[in-house]
Enzyme design. Sequence first.
Site, PDB file in Angstrom:
ATOM      1  N   ILE A   8       0.870  -1.181   0.000  1.00 40.39           N
ATOM      2  CA  ILE A   8       0.000   0.000   0.000  1.00 40.39           C
ATOM      3  C   ILE A   8       0.904   1.227   0.000  1.00 40.39           C
ATOM      4  CG2 ILE A   8      -1.846   1.229   1.214  1.00 40.39           C
ATOM      5  CD1 ILE A   8      -2.483  -1.518   2.614  1.00 40.39           C
ATOM      6  N   GLU A   9       0.989   1.892  -1.153  1.00 38.47           N
ATOM      7  CA  GLU A   9       1.907   3.027  -1.278  1.00 38.47           C
ATOM      8  C   GLU A   9       1.225   4.332  -0.896  1.00 38.47           C
ATOM      9  OE1 GLU A   9       3.649   2.733  -5.210  1.00 38.47           O
ATOM     10  OE2 GLU A   9       4.875   1.025  -4.559  1.00 38.47           O
ATOM     11  N   CYS A  15       4.728  -2.616   3.000  1.00 40.41           N
ATOM     12  CA  CYS A  15       4.926  -3.787   2.146  1.00 40.41           C
ATOM     13  C   CYS A  15       3.810  -4.815   2.356  1.00 40.41           C
ATOM     14  CB  CYS A  15       6.254  -4.463   2.464  1.00 40.41           C
ATOM     15  SG  CYS A  15       7.704  -3.559   1.938  1.00 40.41           S
ATOM     16  N   GLU A  27       4.064  -7.982   2.933  1.00 37.40           N
ATOM     17  CA  GLU A  27       4.343  -8.901   4.041  1.00 37.40           C
ATOM     18  C   GLU A  27       3.925  -8.291   5.370  1.00 37.40           C
ATOM     19  OE1 GLU A  27       6.281  -7.928   1.582  1.00 37.40           O
ATOM     20  OE2 GLU A  27       7.919  -9.321   1.191  1.00 37.40           O
TER      21      GLU A  27
HETATM   22  N1  THU Z   1       7.474  -4.287  -1.643  1.00 42.54           N
HETATM   23  C1  THU Z   1       6.732  -5.205  -0.970  1.00 42.54           C
HETATM   24  O1  THU Z   1       5.531  -5.017  -0.748  1.00 42.54           O
HETATM   25  N2  THU Z   1       7.336  -6.332  -0.530  1.00 42.54           N
HETATM   26  C2  THU Z   1       8.621  -6.686  -0.826  1.00 42.54           C
HETATM   27  O2  THU Z   1       9.040  -7.759  -0.462  1.00 42.54           O
HETATM   28  C3  THU Z   1       9.472  -5.750  -1.578  1.00 42.54           C
HETATM   29  C4  THU Z   1       8.890  -4.428  -1.889  1.00 42.54           C
HETATM   30  C5  THU Z   1       6.798  -3.093  -2.189  1.00 42.54           C
HETATM   31  C6  THU Z   1       7.112  -1.784  -1.541  1.00 42.54           C
HETATM   32  C7  THU Z   1       6.807  -0.818  -2.661  1.00 42.54           C
HETATM   33  O3  THU Z   1       5.408  -0.547  -2.664  1.00 42.54           O
HETATM   34  C8  THU Z   1       7.124  -1.576  -3.915  1.00 42.54           C
HETATM   35  O4  THU Z   1       7.148  -2.949  -3.543  1.00 42.54           O
HETATM   36  C9  THU Z   1       8.456  -1.187  -4.546  1.00 42.54           C
HETATM   37  O5  THU Z   1       9.477  -1.224  -3.618  1.00 42.54           O
END
Ligand code: THU
Length: 133
Positions: free
Chosen positions: A43-44, A53, A55
């Site tokens: 969720i950015e 992230c 996870e």
């Molecule tokens: N991201 C994750 O959700 N999990 C990971 O294991 C690596 C990175 C997301 C964070 C961000 O929204 C996008 O991937 C790029 O970094």
Amino acid sequence: MTDLELIQTAIEARKRAYAPYSGFFVGAALLAADGRVFTGCNIENAAFTPTNCAERTAFFKAVSEGVRAFEAIAVVGGKGEEPSEFCAPCGVCRQVMAEFCSPDFRVILGNEKNQTVYTLSELLPASFSKSDL
Ligand code: THU
């Protein structure tokens, strides 16, 4: 729940990712010791730093529901429609895993065709944890 079923659940969760800035979509499926599965997606945020992230979304959903014992997590991530590369958890997510999981916690990376499995101790050796405090 097989590793492939957990990956398939992560693929479904990935469809809910909110990633308008990176275009990198991630889904996670966290298997609890009681058999329940908690899903997560990344969720950015326009301010970037608040981004969560996939996870950690899954872990925080589970812990906020009172669940603290876990066996495995499946992670599927990438830019395309069906990512072919493995998406390894970032360092912050590994640290969150170390808070709640034992060294033999399984981290399953992949897609519908290929999977690879790491233990948490392989991904985060010599970790700092509650036993250090
Ligand atoms: N991201 C994750 O959700 N999990 C990971 O294991 C690596 C990175 C997301 C964070 C961000 O929204 C996008 O991937 C790029 O970094």
